[in-house]
Structure formats: C-alpha cells, structure tokens
Design a protein around this motif. Structure first.
Motif, PDB file in Angstrom:
ATOM      1  N   GLU A 233       0.827  -1.217   0.000  1.00  0.00           N
ATOM      2  CA  GLU A 233       0.000   0.000   0.000  1.00  0.00           C
ATOM      3  C   GLU A 233       0.854   1.257   0.000  1.00  0.00           C
ATOM      4  O   GLU A 233       0.324   2.362  -0.164  1.00  0.00           O
ATOM      5  N   GLY A 234       2.153   1.092   0.210  1.00  0.00           N
ATOM      6  CA  GLY A 234       3.024   2.269   0.297  1.00  0.00           C
ATOM      7  C   GLY A 234       3.966   2.392  -0.878  1.00  0.00           C
ATOM      8  O   GLY A 234       5.026   2.996  -0.778  1.00  0.00           O
ATOM      9  N   GLU A 235       3.559   1.846  -2.011  1.00  0.00           N
ATOM     10  CA  GLU A 235       4.485   1.784  -3.140  1.00  0.00           C
ATOM     11  C   GLU A 235       4.812   3.160  -3.713  1.00  0.00           C
ATOM     12  O   GLU A 235       5.951   3.479  -4.018  1.00  0.00           O
ATOM     13  N   ASP A 236       3.791   3.966  -3.910  1.00  0.00           N
ATOM     14  CA  ASP A 236       4.039   5.240  -4.586  1.00  0.00           C
ATOM     15  C   ASP A 236       3.019   6.285  -4.147  1.00  0.00           C
ATOM     16  O   ASP A 236       1.999   5.963  -3.547  1.00  0.00           O
TER      17      ASP A 236
ATOM     18  N   GLU B 145       4.954  12.521   0.322  1.00  0.00           N
ATOM     19  CA  GLU B 145       6.095  11.926  -0.370  1.00  0.00           C
ATOM     20  C   GLU B 145       6.505  10.646   0.359  1.00  0.00           C
ATOM     21  O   GLU B 145       6.150  10.477   1.527  1.00  0.00           O
ATOM     22  N   PRO B 146       7.204   9.751  -0.320  1.00  0.00           N
ATOM     23  CA  PRO B 146       7.613   8.514   0.346  1.00  0.00           C
ATOM     24  C   PRO B 146       8.373   8.862   1.615  1.00  0.00           C
ATOM     25  O   PRO B 146       9.354   9.601   1.567  1.00  0.00           O
ATOM     26  N   ASP B 147       7.877   8.410   2.763  1.00  0.00           N
ATOM     27  CA  ASP B 147       8.469   8.862   4.029  1.00  0.00           C
ATOM     28  C   ASP B 147       9.331   7.804   4.708  1.00  0.00           C
ATOM     29  O   ASP B 147       9.845   8.029   5.792  1.00  0.00           O
ATOM     30  N   GLY B 148       9.467   6.633   4.068  1.00  0.00           N
ATOM     31  CA  GLY B 148      10.386   5.624   4.608  1.00  0.00           C
ATOM     32  C   GLY B 148       9.881   4.875   5.816  1.00  0.00           C
ATOM     33  O   GLY B 148      10.575   4.006   6.341  1.00  0.00           O
ATOM     34  N   ASN B 149       8.637   5.188   6.267  1.00  0.00           N
ATOM     35  CA  ASN B 149       8.061   4.407   7.364  1.00  0.00           C
ATOM     36  C   ASN B 149       7.566   3.084   6.790  1.00  0.00           C
ATOM     37  O   ASN B 149       6.545   3.037   6.120  1.00  0.00           O
ATOM     38  N   ARG B 150       8.276   1.978   7.096  1.00  0.00           N
ATOM     39  CA  ARG B 150       7.988   0.730   6.426  1.00  0.00           C
ATOM     40  C   ARG B 150       7.801  -0.421   7.411  1.00  0.00           C
ATOM     41  O   ARG B 150       8.042  -0.279   8.606  1.00  0.00           O
ATOM     42  N   THR B 151       7.348  -1.519   6.867  1.00  0.00           N
ATOM     43  CA  THR B 151       7.313  -2.750   7.658  1.00  0.00           C
ATOM     44  C   THR B 151       8.501  -3.604   7.224  1.00  0.00           C
ATOM     45  O   THR B 151       9.036  -3.422   6.129  1.00  0.00           O
TER      46      THR B 151
ATOM     47  N   TRP C 128       4.755   4.957   4.740  1.00  0.00           N
ATOM     48  CA  TRP C 128       3.555   5.364   5.501  1.00  0.00           C
ATOM     49  C   TRP C 128       3.006   4.243   6.384  1.00  0.00           C
ATOM     50  O   TRP C 128       1.813   4.218   6.677  1.00  0.00           O
ATOM     51  N   ALA C 129       3.848   3.313   6.785  1.00  0.00           N
ATOM     52  CA  ALA C 129       3.371   2.219   7.644  1.00  0.00           C
ATOM     53  C   ALA C 129       3.252   2.717   9.088  1.00  0.00           C
ATOM     54  O   ALA C 129       4.212   3.217   9.671  1.00  0.00           O
TER      55      ALA C 129
END
Lengths: 462, 367
Positions: free
Chosen positions: A277-280, A361-367, A377-378
């Motif tokens: 869900e956080g691809e782009d 923008e892609p914020d690098g919050n990931r799983t 955006w995780a």
C-alpha cells in the motif's frame, strides 16, 4: 439544414465539441449526434475536472511550469513506454496551445481544487468542473451554428473502401440515414457494455462498477472495426481505480472515489493483504488499485485504518464501516474475525516506522519481514474506533478503439489512412495510452485530437 | 448529526456529496466555507444557506442534479433552508407565522394603515383638506402635523430596529460568528455592496435556463442603492429639520429631494426587474411556500418608491392627499413588516459574509 453535411460528429463530449467547434470555425456545416438525452450529454466529460497541458511558465491558475519534455517523461512512466511516441509527442506539443484555445471557446479555469494540491502545477482545473466546461463548449458551438441532436446514436456506418458515405442513426423515433462528407468519431469508450468487458475480463466484469455515463457502449467503435478500420488495444486495458463498493452501477462519478490506501492496509475477502500500500504517491497509486482489486476473489477488497486517520484524506459519499474492535469490524464486513485480527497483528508487529509521517512523499516508514511489506507510511493500526471502506474496481473508460495517425485520421486494417474518417477522445485513447494513466490526460487526448480532427475534416471537405 | 427540519436534513446530505466533489469551490463562498467542516449543526447549515446568493451556477455545473439519482440541488435546498431560517430566528416568537403568510399580512397592513391615514387626515383637519392640501404652504403637514408623523414613524422604526436586532442576535449566536473583527466586517461590507457572489464565479448568474446573464445583480443594485438613497434622503431631511431649522416642503433641487428622486427611481426600476426575473426563473432554484414573502417584499418596495415619486410629481394637484396616505401607509407597513419578511435576508447575508471572512482568516492563520 438537411441533405449532406460537411462534417458529421458522433458523440457529444469534450472531443466531439472541440472537433465540431474547430470545423465550424473553418466554415463547414457541422452536425453533432449525441446518444444521450440533454441532461446526460457529454459522456464522461461531465465527470472530469481538469486537463493536463504543457506550459513553460506559471499562470494565474497553474503554480509552475510543466514542459513538454516533463509531460513526455510522465507519459512514458505511467504507460511503461507503451505508447505511440510520435503521436504522443505531437499531442503534447499541441497541448501548449490548448490552454488558450479552450479558453477562447468559453471554458474557464481555476487553481487546483481543495484536496488536489499535487496537481496544481501540471493540471488546469475547470471552474465549476467538467459539466461547466461542457456547457461552455455547447454554448459556443451552438452560437457558431453547429447543430446538435440528442438521443441520436450512430449504430452503423457505410464505408466505401477508405471513404465514409453515410451513417445509420438510431433515435427514439426509429432509424434514419444521414449522409456526410466526413465523419469524426468521438463517441467514447465501450465500458458501459459489460458483455464487451467480459471478452477481456471474463465473468469478473460483472463485479465492476462503471464510474461514468451508462451510454458509452461502443456501438460506433464496433461498427468501424467491423467495416475495415484498424483496432488498437485490447479489451482489458482501461482506466480503473478502486472505488466505494456501495456506489451505483453507473455514473457514481468522483464522489465515490477513495483516497485512503496509504493510511492503512488493504485486505481481500480472505482478510489477507495482497499489495504494497506504500508503493508510490497519490497520482500513481490511485490508478493501479482498480486492476489490483480486479485480480482478487470476487473483485472486492477492504481498506482498513484506525481513528487518527479518519480526516486525513478527502471525504467521500458513503461513511466508512465503523467498529470498536478489529473482530467487530470483520463481522460487519463479513470477513473472518480471527484472520483479520491476525493480519493486523502481524502488520503492527512488523512496523518499523520511527520517521515523521508525511503522506505527500515517500516517508520511509515501512514494515519489515512481511511476505508483502508496506514500504512507506506504515503505522500501527491500533486506536479504536476502527474503520473500513469496501472497494471494487471502478472503470472510467476503456482503451480499445480505432487506430489513428498523427492527423487524427483513422487507419484502415491494411495500414493506409482513411480518406475522410477521423477519431478523437476515448475511442482512440489507446493510441496514446497502451496502459496506465496520468490525471487529466483523457481530456488532453479529447481536446487536442478533437480540435485536430475538426481542422483536418474541414480541410478535407474544402 | 440530527437536524430539526427536512430541509436541514437534505442540506446536510448535500454537503456530504459536495464535500466529496468540490468541483464548485471556485464559484462562490459557500463551497470553500463547507470545506472547512465535515459535520454541520443546524446553525452551520443556516450560515451556509445565508451565505448562498442563489446565483444558480452550481445547479447547472453539477453532474448530479436531477434526474441523476443523487438528486443534488444545492441552490434550491439552501433557498428553502434560508427562507425557513428567517422565521426560526425572528423575535418575538409569536410573529414567526408571519413569514409564511407575509403577502397577506402586507396587503392587510397596507389597507388598514392607508385607511387610518385617510381617516386621520380627515379627523385632524377639515374633511376638505384631503383634496385641498396641495394649495396649503405646509403641504403634507397640513394633513398630518410633523410631530404626529415623527411620533408614528419613530415608534414603528424603533420597534422594527428592536425586532431586527433581536433576530440578528439569535442568528449571530446560533451560526457561531463570534470573534469577527473589523477586517471581517470590512470584507463583508465589500462583498455585500458588490454582490461579489451573485455572478456564478464570473460568468453571471443563472435565471431562466442554462445560459448565464447578470441582470439579477443589476436589478438588485437598483433596488438596494435606491433603498439606501431613500434612507439618506430621509436622514438628511431630519438633519435639515432639527439641526438647521429648514422645514419641508423642500424644492426639487434640494438635497433631500434629489436623493429621494434618485432613490425612488431605483426602487421602481429595481423591483420591477427583480419581479420579472423571478417570474421567468427556474422554479427548482427557489424555496417553496414563501412566494408571498418574496413577491410582497418587492411589491411594497415598488409601491413605496412609486408613491414617493408620484408625490414629487403630483404633489401640487388634488391627488396629494390620497397619494400621501398611500405612501405613508406603504412606508409604515414596510417598517412594521421588515423584521418578518424578506428584508432580513440582507442582514443575515451580511452576517454570514462576516463569519465567512473570519473563518477564512482563521483557517489561513491555522495553516
């Protein structure tokens, strides 16, 4: 007038009206045949809100320059290079002029709408939306002397070699035959014909929702292809987004769209996640989710998020399903409560996060460590109440249509250009869009090819 | 959120639709105001309804107007909410039914007051004065002494101010327009004076069909500024009388007379234009059940203006007595019914514009 028209325009949307106005301004007699009754005139143009045109400087309504080169790069990116580059370059080059030309036809622009800031530089928004734009084009066309007939559908064409002779028109009163010296086909896609969609998608198409007009059933597209015009594209390619599953089958328009994928997770009917869900960021991710949901069982999915996110995205027509626990939410969605609880538990446990949340923008919050990670955006889904939107594929328009050359002339099966047949808008969008989509580009295709088709038809008739 | 009337319930539904779309946000103040909120109290909806100038642009621009199943009709719904809000905030409560029967009230009021003035003229001096006052140097004061006129109209005016103030106060509180500053009022005054939002976002408001024209705004300007000029004429005459000791009648080239003539012309042309625009207007854009209030307000303004001009033109003929009774009857009826009819739309719209200016200012600061 009666007898033989210079230019017959099939369709009544942006492309058709731009064609009609351009041909009429060149002095030709023009008849516009719109299948829908007056209120529903204009196909999907009624539901549009902006148009993507190249411009070298900021304007009163555009926040900065958007050059043709950048436009081309965007087009190549969203289509994965699946476009006719010559046609695309020509279109982008001519889009520079379009901003002024369309305003001369009475269309008015405004700065980008609330909630669409990401398009403020690239896209010109219509003041009052697409129907306002359309009303302006109709007023101008009719003032210039274009004749418009509603509830007139072109269902058959007489083609002699490469040359159009006459059309059979189906009206509430029966069929009539109309002769013209040229034809401009601007009658939209075929997305409202579910049986045709099934040729590409199979039975899955029964679960698709059609976002716009119920009138675009592709009868003219079919007639042209059956009579020797070359087809472009296949029946699966279209603009499809994930929209609220509770939307009406047809014509739900913009207010059923949901832009909250990044704020949570998306699960299918088995309560399992199926894509990052956080691809782009927004414009791209918006246009991929329709196809993603179409690939899921029963073509349904659920966007699940928690309380702090409720007002972070544009509101939509239907309220989200709400519950105080994940298990209760699953019950309301008819999902397996244990499975949904486990999916969210696993997701929460895998969230690394730690960076400032920024959905622009892609914020690098990931799983980390999931079979399918969410790469931006995780955030843990942990604060009640919990919410969900059911979503289904919403088809905006299809890409299968008629091949055209760089003068908007249709191309026959043998590769030679038609003599007096032109196409513009959704019916030929597949020439530019082999796949994918960028916001506002459908209107660019309609306006640029519409105007060009009108000018070319007028020149041919002269 | 629950609401107290069907019109408010429908307005709430529409605001959810519109907030999901926002295509109309460039047309006027209503949609940007709506975007600041996601749920709406009755007061919020009354605020939005009074902010709407009923230009009709969004009706023709909306892809969801009837016959679409979403059946979105913002100007028609807000017109209904707006008309009902006038009664909701009126003071005293007992007078609230007057809004729905405003036309009847006006007609009765006019007949009674005019008859009373005629009776008063006859009773106060000799019966023949009704037909001969035009030969008297004191003119109208031969029929009705200045002090009597001041007493009657002063009392009516004071009552009107009290009732309108009470209504405005209730509206102001319920729609939450606290903390408005002088900047907000300056903005509101500017937007009210220009009718900024009665132009469909720049192309003109819509009336008979889907082609815009700007005539309603023009007719409204005639009416509004005609009204202000008449008010200025009366105020100047009061200053002449009490401060300068110059007593009526004033010649046609005096300040009060010139202002009154210009205002009277506005109050004749404007209401006629608005009445004719109203006749051709698409019925779905308006409220139902308030025709008497809307038409009555224009007719009483027209009658006031026309009789005022007629007094100026025919004041030296035997018609003076009758015309004066009719004019005074019209003015008195107007004063007494102002708090209970369409007149309050101007005040509530002004207050809504002031709150809107404040909301936008706060929103920008918060950003």
């Amino acid at each position: 007038m009666t007898g033989r028209w210079d230019v017959l325009v099939a369709g009544g949307g942006n492309a058709a009206l731009c064609a009609a106005i351009a041909a009429r301004r060149a002095g030709r007699s023009v008849l516009v045949l719109e299948k829908a009754p007056k209120f529903y005139r204009g196909g999907n143009t009624r539901h549009t809100r902006n148009m993507r045109c190249a411009h070298d400087t900021a304007t009163g309504t555009l926040t900065g320059p958007y050059t043709g080169d950048e436009f081309m790069r965007d087009l190549l990116r969203v289509t994965s290079g699946n476009t006719d580059e010559t046609l695309a370059r020509m279109m982008i080059e001519r889009s520079y002029d379009m901003l002024e030309w369309i305003q001369q036809q009475g269309v008015r622009f405004q700065p980008s709408l609330g909630g669409t800031l990401s398009l403020g530089r690239t896209n010109s928004f219509f003041l009052g939306g697409g129907r306002s734009m359309l009303n302006a084009l109709y007023r101008t066309a009719q003032r210039l002397g274009v004749e418009v007939r509603y509830e007139h559908e072109v269902t058959e064409v007489e083609i002699d070699g490469r040359s159009f002779r006459a059309a059979t028109v189906t009206t509430p009163e029966g069929k009539t035959r109309i002769e013209a010296r040229s034809l401009i086909a601007a009658s939209g896609g075929f997305q409202a014909d579910i049986d045709w969609l099934k040729q590409g998608w199979g039975e899955r198409a029964d679960n698709f929702l059609i976002r716009g007009t119920p009138h675009n059933r592709g009868s003219l597209t079919r007639a042209l292809i059956d009579n020797g015009v070359q087809q472009i594209g296949d029946a699966t390619q279209c603009h499809a987004v994930a929209i609220d599953a509770r939307a009406p089958k047809y014509d739900g328009g913009i207010i059923t769209r949901l832009d909250c994928v990044v704020f949570g997770i998306v699960v299918n009917k088995n309560a399992a996640r199926f894509y990052d869900e956080g691809e782009d960021i927004w414009p791209k991710r918006y246009a991929i989710w329709g196809r993603l949901v179409a690939e899921q069982p029963d073509q349904i999915a659920y966007i699940v998020f928690d309380a702090p996110n409720l007002e972070k995205f544009m509101p939509s027509l239907y309220p989200p399903v709400q519950a105080d626990s994940i298990a209760e939410l699953a019950g309301k969605l008819s999902l397996d409560p244990h499975q949904l609880t486990e999916t969210i538990h696993d997701f929460n446990a895998a969230v690394v996060g730690g960076r400032p949340f920024d959905h622009t923008e892609p914020d690098g919050n990931r799983t980390e460590g999931l079979g399918i990670d969410k790469t931006n955006w995780a955030k843990r889904i942990e604060t009640a109440p919990f919410y969900a939107y059911p979503v289904r594929p919403g088809i905006t328009f299809t890409y299968l249509g008629t091949r055209v050359n760089d003068r908007a002339r249709m191309v026959m099966k043998d590769g030679t250009p038609a003599e007096n047949m032109f196409a513009a808008g959704e019916i030929m969008a597949g020439n530019v869009l082999g796949q994918g989509y960028a916001a506002g580009i459908g209107m660019t295709i309609g306006a640029v090819f519409g105007r060009l088709a009108g000018e070319e038809a007028a020149a041919y008739v002269a | 959120m629950s609401h107290s009337t069907p019109a408010l319930i429908e307005a709430d539904r529409l605001m959810t639709v519109c907030n999901s779309c926002r295509y109309c946000e460039g047309l006027c103040a209503v949609f940007p105001a709506m975007e600041l909120k996601r749920s709406f109290t009755d007061g919020d909806l009354n605020h939005l309804a009074n902010l709407c100038h009923n230009c009709g642009a969004c009706y023709h621009d909306c892809q969801f107007t009837p016959p679409h199943e979403f059946a979105v009709n913002v100007p028609g719904t807000l017109a209904q909410v707006r008309a009902e809000s006038y009664a909701q905030y009126a003071w005293p409560k007992a007078a609230r039914p007057l809004f729905a029967r405003h036309g009847t009230a006006l007609a009765l009021g006019l007949m009674v007051t005019t008859a009373l003035f005629i009776a008063g003229f006859v009773a106060a001096s000799d019966p023949g004065a009704l037909w001969s006052a035009h030969q008297d140097d004191a003119r109208f004061y031969a029929l009705m002494p200045h002090n009597a006129m001041i007493a009657v109209f002063g009392a009516a005016f004071a009552w009107m101010i009290l009732a309108i103030t009470m209504g405005a106060r209730a509206f102001w509180r319920d729609t939450g327009a606290s903390q408005t500053g002088s900047r907000d009022h300056a903005q509101a005054a500017h937007d009210a004076a220009r009718l900024t939002y009665l132009d469909g976002g720049g192309m003109g408001c819509f009336n008979d069909d889907d082609r815009p024209d700007d005539r309603r705004r023009m007719w409204h300007h005639f009416t509004f500024y005609g009204f202000l000029l008449c008010f200025a004429a009366t105020s100047l005459a009061t200053i002449y009388h009490y401060l300068l000791g110059w007593h009526a009648p004033y010649s046609w080239h005096s300040g009060p007379a010139l202002l009154g003539i210009a205002g009277g012309i506005g109050l004749v042309i404007g209401p006629i234009g608005l009445l004719s625009a109203k006749r051709g207007r698409m019925p779905e854009l308006g409220a139902t059940g308030f025709r008497g209030m809307e038409v009555g307000f224009l007719l009483i303004l027209l009658l006031t203006g026309a009789t005022g001009l007629a007094l100026r033109l025919l004041g030296e003929t035997t018609l003076l007595g009758g015309l004066l009774a009719l004019h005074l009857g019209a003015v008195l009826t107007f004063f007494l019914t102002m708090p209970y009819g369409k007149f309050v739309h101007g005040l509530y719209r002004y207050l809504a514009l002031a709150r809107h200016a404040r909301d936008l200012r706060h929103h920008k600061t918060a950003k």
